[in-house]
Design a protein around this motif. Structure first.
Motif, PDB file in Angstrom:
ATOM      1  N   ALA A 131       0.829  -1.206   0.000  1.00 16.33           N
ATOM      2  CA  ALA A 131       0.000   0.000   0.000  1.00 16.33           C
ATOM      3  C   ALA A 131       0.865   1.258   0.000  1.00 16.33           C
ATOM      4  CB  ALA A 131      -0.898  -0.001   1.237  1.00 16.33           C
ATOM      5  N   PRO A 132       0.361   2.330  -0.609  1.00 18.56           N
ATOM      6  CA  PRO A 132       1.038   3.631  -0.483  1.00 18.56           C
ATOM      7  C   PRO A 132       0.859   4.165   0.930  1.00 18.56           C
ATOM      8  CG  PRO A 132      -1.049   3.875  -1.639  1.00 18.56           C
ATOM      9  CD  PRO A 132      -0.841   2.398  -1.440  1.00 18.56           C
ATOM     10  N   ALA A 133       1.335   5.375   1.162  1.00 18.45           N
ATOM     11  CA  ALA A 133       1.298   5.940   2.518  1.00 18.45           C
ATOM     12  C   ALA A 133      -0.123   6.012   3.065  1.00 18.45           C
ATOM     13  CB  ALA A 133       1.933   7.330   2.507  1.00 18.45           C
ATOM     14  N   THR A 134      -1.086   6.309   2.216  1.00 22.08           N
ATOM     15  CA  THR A 134      -2.492   6.323   2.626  1.00 22.08           C
ATOM     16  C   THR A 134      -3.341   5.767   1.500  1.00 22.08           C
ATOM     17  OG1 THR A 134      -4.375   7.725   3.236  1.00 22.08           O
ATOM     18  CG2 THR A 134      -2.700   8.710   1.821  1.00 22.08           C
ATOM     19  N   ILE A 135      -4.421   5.067   1.870  1.00 19.79           N
ATOM     20  CA  ILE A 135      -5.315   4.518   0.849  1.00 19.79           C
ATOM     21  C   ILE A 135      -6.709   5.126   0.973  1.00 19.79           C
ATOM     22  CG2 ILE A 135      -4.021   2.360   0.695  1.00 19.79           C
ATOM     23  CD1 ILE A 135      -6.260   1.041   2.341  1.00 19.79           C
ATOM     24  N   ALA A 136      -6.783   6.263   1.646  1.00 18.81           N
ATOM     25  CA  ALA A 136      -8.084   6.901   1.860  1.00 18.81           C
ATOM     26  C   ALA A 136      -8.766   7.234   0.532  1.00 18.81           C
ATOM     27  CB  ALA A 136      -7.913   8.168   2.692  1.00 18.81           C
ATOM     28  N   ALA A 137      -8.003   7.775  -0.434  1.00 21.17           N
ATOM     29  CA  ALA A 137      -8.586   8.134  -1.734  1.00 21.17           C
ATOM     30  C   ALA A 137      -9.049   6.894  -2.485  1.00 21.17           C
ATOM     31  CB  ALA A 137      -7.568   8.902  -2.569  1.00 21.17           C
ATOM     32  N   HIS A 138      -8.309   5.800  -2.346  1.00 18.74           N
ATOM     33  CA  HIS A 138      -8.681   4.550  -3.017  1.00 18.74           C
ATOM     34  C   HIS A 138     -10.015   4.028  -2.480  1.00 18.74           C
ATOM     35  CE1 HIS A 138      -4.339   4.878  -3.618  1.00 18.74           C
ATOM     36  NE2 HIS A 138      -4.419   4.001  -4.599  1.00 18.74           N
ATOM     37  N   GLU A 139     -10.123   3.954  -1.158  1.00 25.37           N
ATOM     38  CA  GLU A 139     -11.344   3.393  -0.571  1.00 25.37           C
ATOM     39  C   GLU A 139     -12.555   4.311  -0.772  1.00 25.37           C
ATOM     40  OE1 GLU A 139     -10.395   2.063   3.437  1.00 25.37           O
ATOM     41  OE2 GLU A 139      -9.789   0.131   2.561  1.00 25.37           O
ATOM     42  N   LYS A 140     -12.311   5.603  -0.831  1.00 25.04           N
ATOM     43  CA  LYS A 140     -13.411   6.530  -1.097  1.00 25.04           C
ATOM     44  C   LYS A 140     -13.933   6.341  -2.514  1.00 25.04           C
ATOM     45  CE  LYS A 140     -14.664  11.427  -1.143  1.00 25.04           C
ATOM     46  NZ  LYS A 140     -14.192  12.831  -0.913  1.00 25.04           N
ATOM     47  N   TRP A 141     -13.013   6.178  -3.477  1.00 24.27           N
ATOM     48  CA  TRP A 141     -13.430   6.015  -4.876  1.00 24.27           C
ATOM     49  C   TRP A 141     -14.150   4.690  -5.095  1.00 24.27           C
ATOM     50  CZ3 TRP A 141     -14.932   7.636  -9.304  1.00 24.27           C
ATOM     51  CH2 TRP A 141     -14.918   6.802 -10.411  1.00 24.27           C
ATOM     52  N   PHE A 142     -13.555   3.600  -4.626  1.00 26.10           N
ATOM     53  CA  PHE A 142     -14.156   2.285  -4.863  1.00 26.10           C
ATOM     54  C   PHE A 142     -15.394   2.063  -3.988  1.00 26.10           C
ATOM     55  CE2 PHE A 142      -9.734   1.358  -6.297  1.00 26.10           C
ATOM     56  CZ  PHE A 142     -10.036   0.918  -7.575  1.00 26.10           C
ATOM     57  N   GLY A 143     -15.443   2.681  -2.806  1.00 30.67           N
ATOM     58  CA  GLY A 143     -16.581   2.495  -1.915  1.00 30.67           C
ATOM     59  C   GLY A 143     -16.583   1.155  -1.221  1.00 30.67           C
ATOM     60  N   CYS A 144     -15.410   0.543  -1.105  1.00 35.96           N
ATOM     61  CA  CYS A 144     -15.304  -0.786  -0.486  1.00 35.96           C
ATOM     62  C   CYS A 144     -13.896  -0.956   0.065  1.00 35.96           C
ATOM     63  CB  CYS A 144     -15.610  -1.875  -1.521  1.00 35.96           C
ATOM     64  SG  CYS A 144     -14.332  -2.023  -2.800  1.00 35.96           S
ATOM     65  N   PRO A 145     -13.627  -2.028   0.815  1.00 41.04           N
ATOM     66  CA  PRO A 145     -12.259  -2.269   1.271  1.00 41.04           C
ATOM     67  C   PRO A 145     -11.312  -2.470   0.094  1.00 41.04           C
ATOM     68  CG  PRO A 145     -13.819  -3.610   2.506  1.00 41.04           C
ATOM     69  CD  PRO A 145     -14.592  -3.016   1.375  1.00 41.04           C
ATOM     70  N   VAL A 146     -10.108  -1.908   0.201  1.00 39.08           N
ATOM     71  CA  VAL A 146      -9.048  -2.104  -0.790  1.00 39.08           C
ATOM     72  C   VAL A 146      -7.895  -2.790  -0.069  1.00 39.08           C
ATOM     73  CG1 VAL A 146      -7.482  -1.009  -2.425  1.00 39.08           C
ATOM     74  CG2 VAL A 146      -9.773  -0.047  -2.060  1.00 39.08           C
ATOM     75  N   ARG A 147      -7.607  -4.014  -0.476  1.00 45.88           N
ATOM     76  CA  ARG A 147      -6.601  -4.820   0.227  1.00 45.88           C
ATOM     77  C   ARG A 147      -5.321  -4.895  -0.589  1.00 45.88           C
ATOM     78  NH1 ARG A 147      -5.941 -10.536   0.723  1.00 45.88           N
ATOM     79  NH2 ARG A 147      -8.005 -10.922  -0.205  1.00 45.88           N
ATOM     80  N   PHE A 148      -4.296  -4.191  -0.136  1.00 40.97           N
ATOM     81  CA  PHE A 148      -2.983  -4.246  -0.777  1.00 40.97           C
ATOM     82  C   PHE A 148      -2.207  -5.452  -0.242  1.00 40.97           C
ATOM     83  CE2 PHE A 148      -4.226   0.045  -1.694  1.00 40.97           C
ATOM     84  CZ  PHE A 148      -3.566   0.372  -2.878  1.00 40.97           C
ATOM     85  N   GLY A 149      -1.172  -5.847  -0.960  1.00 46.04           N
ATOM     86  CA  GLY A 149      -0.402  -7.025  -0.581  1.00 46.04           C
ATOM     87  C   GLY A 149      -1.186  -8.307  -0.786  1.00 46.04           C
ATOM     88  N   ALA A 150      -2.158  -8.278  -1.700  1.00 43.31           N
ATOM     89  CA  ALA A 150      -2.990  -9.451  -1.972  1.00 43.31           C
ATOM     90  C   ALA A 150      -2.272 -10.405  -2.926  1.00 43.31           C
ATOM     91  CB  ALA A 150      -4.330  -9.014  -2.561  1.00 43.31           C
ATOM     92  N   GLU A 151      -2.920 -11.534  -3.186  1.00 46.32           N
ATOM     93  CA  GLU A 151      -2.300 -12.545  -4.044  1.00 46.32           C
ATOM     94  C   GLU A 151      -2.522 -12.257  -5.526  1.00 46.32           C
ATOM     95  OE1 GLU A 151      -6.487 -13.729  -3.133  1.00 46.32           O
ATOM     96  OE2 GLU A 151      -4.789 -12.925  -2.001  1.00 46.32           O
ATOM     97  N   LEU A 152      -3.353 -11.290  -5.851  1.00 46.01           N
ATOM     98  CA  LEU A 152      -3.613 -10.948  -7.254  1.00 46.01           C
ATOM     99  C   LEU A 152      -4.115  -9.516  -7.345  1.00 46.01           C
ATOM    100  CD1 LEU A 152      -6.964 -10.976  -7.501  1.00 46.01           C
ATOM    101  CD2 LEU A 152      -6.623 -13.436  -7.627  1.00 46.01           C
ATOM    102  N   ASP A 153      -4.181  -9.005  -8.570  1.00 47.27           N
ATOM    103  CA  ASP A 153      -4.782  -7.698  -8.834  1.00 47.27           C
ATOM    104  C   ASP A 153      -6.171  -7.940  -9.414  1.00 47.27           C
ATOM    105  OD1 ASP A 153      -2.454  -5.862  -8.338  1.00 47.27           O
ATOM    106  OD2 ASP A 153      -1.567  -7.047  -9.955  1.00 47.27           O
ATOM    107  N   GLY A 154      -7.191  -7.450  -8.754  1.00 45.82           N
ATOM    108  CA  GLY A 154      -8.533  -7.699  -9.273  1.00 45.82           C
ATOM    109  C   GLY A 154      -9.613  -6.995  -8.476  1.00 45.82           C
ATOM    110  N   ILE A 155     -10.826  -7.131  -8.979  1.00 46.63           N
ATOM    111  CA  ILE A 155     -12.001  -6.518  -8.358  1.00 46.63           C
ATOM    112  C   ILE A 155     -13.037  -7.617  -8.133  1.00 46.63           C
ATOM    113  CG2 ILE A 155     -13.773  -4.743  -8.567  1.00 46.63           C
ATOM    114  CD1 ILE A 155     -11.975  -3.469 -10.758  1.00 46.63           C
ATOM    115  N   LEU A 156     -13.516  -7.734  -6.915  1.00 50.46           N
ATOM    116  CA  LEU A 156     -14.529  -8.738  -6.598  1.00 50.46           C
ATOM    117  C   LEU A 156     -15.909  -8.083  -6.654  1.00 50.46           C
ATOM    118  CD1 LEU A 156     -15.297 -11.602  -5.652  1.00 50.46           C
ATOM    119  CD2 LEU A 156     -14.990 -10.783  -3.281  1.00 50.46           C
TER     120      LEU A 156
END
Length: 334
Positions: free
Chosen positions: A167-192
């Motif tokens: 994750a970058p220093a903050t993921i506030a903008a990411h979670e605000k845009w997607f409207g859901c949890p954003v999990r960095f360090g995951a096993e893949l890149d994708g959207i559920l």
């Protein structure tokens, strides 16, 4: 080396705003900032990543990918954008991306994968997880949600967004845009997505128009099928000519048995330019010769078509971000 649409580079530069010299960054990657935006015009993926890393050295890019993804518009994607709109459901729209993304990029593949909680829209992009690639992946995921929201009659909110890199220093903008949890360090890149979300009918879904657009996409896909062969032949001819200076397009066209006009047209049909291929060939050749240690820097400058070592040094630093000597020293330690 793979390619991405120049549209992505233009979008990143635009999202960065007046805090950077956007026109200069575009020219550095072979894009005319004053030319019309054309999604079929391609640039090397590594060149795109280099540009993003140069921007990151100038400004804070924490939320740049989110702002870029949010700015994506289906109308800018040609026939594939229209086909995404005309698909009958959101799931069918993403299936079009899975099948025809080659029209946007040759470095990314997409997959719709069933999951216990719904359906994953997975982004596959091989290679080193350098900063430029990480920023590009984040923008791609944000863009995938942006275009979904443009066709759905109800708000599109994923169940979760997965990102492989840290994750970058903050993921506030990411979670605000997607409207859901954003999990960095995951096993893949994708959207559920939930199955209900992907089953939603699209606002402009139309079976007849969709069928017509798919036939057009099949045609476009077939037209780029010979691209690797044309690119490989062109780069080989350029590499052989470089020791005599910067090759001219007419000379390379003649070596390939084509008229200059026909050669230019065939490259343009694939969204490529002779200038871009020449730059990429020079860079690839320079990096290979520097790793080999069998040639001096002056010899490498000559073999890559530069009249002076100083000109080669400036060009190489623009391509890679470090001098040829530093690059050689770094790779000597590996």
């Amino acid at each position: 080396m793979g390619y991405v649409t120049s549209l992505f580079a233009r979008k990143m530069v635009t999202a960065a705003g007046d805090t950077i010299d956007g026109a200069a960054h575009l020219r550095d990657v072979g894009i005319d900032p004053d030319a019309p935006w054309d999604p079929k015009a391609m640039i090397p993926a590594a060149t795109y990543y280099d540009m993003l890393e140069r921007i990151a050295a100038e400004v804070d890019v924490t939320d740049l990918p989110v702002r870029t993804g949010a700015s994506m518009r289906l109308d800018e994607y040609g026939a594939l954008g229209l086909a995404f709109k005309a698909a009958t459901t959101l799931g069918a729209s993403y299936a079009r991306v899975e099948r025809y993304a080659r029209l946007w990029t040759s470095v990314v593949e997409y997959e719709l994968r069933s999951d216990a909680h719904g359906t994953l829209f997975v982004l596959h992009r091989p290679g080193e997880r350098r900063l430029g690639m990480r920023l590009s992946n984040e923008a791609t995921l944000a863009g995938a949600v942006s275009i979904a929201r443009q066709v759905s009659p109800v708000p599109v909110v994923p169940l979760e967004v997965l990102v492989r890199h840290p994750a970058p220093a903050t993921i506030a903008a990411h979670e605000k845009w997607f409207g859901c949890p954003v999990r960095f360090g995951a096993e893949l890149d994708g959207i559920l997505f939930s199955r209900e979300t992907l089953a939603q009918p699209n606002i402009l879904g139309d079976v007849g128009i969709s069928r017509y657009l798919v036939s057009q996409l099949d045609k476009e896909l077939s037209e780029i099928a010979d691209e690797p062969s044309l690119v490989a032949q062109t780069k080989s001819a350029i590499a052989q000519a470089l020791s005599e200076g910067t090759p001219k397009m007419a000379e390379i066209a003649r070596d390939l048995g084509l008229s200059a006009r026909s050669f230019h047209r065939r490259l343009s049909e694939h969204g490529m330019s002779f200038q871009t291929l020449t730059e990429e060939t020079r860079r690839d050749l320079a990096e290979g010769l520097l790793r080999d240690n069998g040639h001096s820097l002056a010899e490498i400058a000559f073999l890559t078509g530069f009249a002076e070592q100083s000109s080669f040094t400036r060009a190489f630093k623009r391509w890679v971000g470090v001098t040829p000597a530093s690059y050689r020293k770094r790779h000597a330690r590996l």
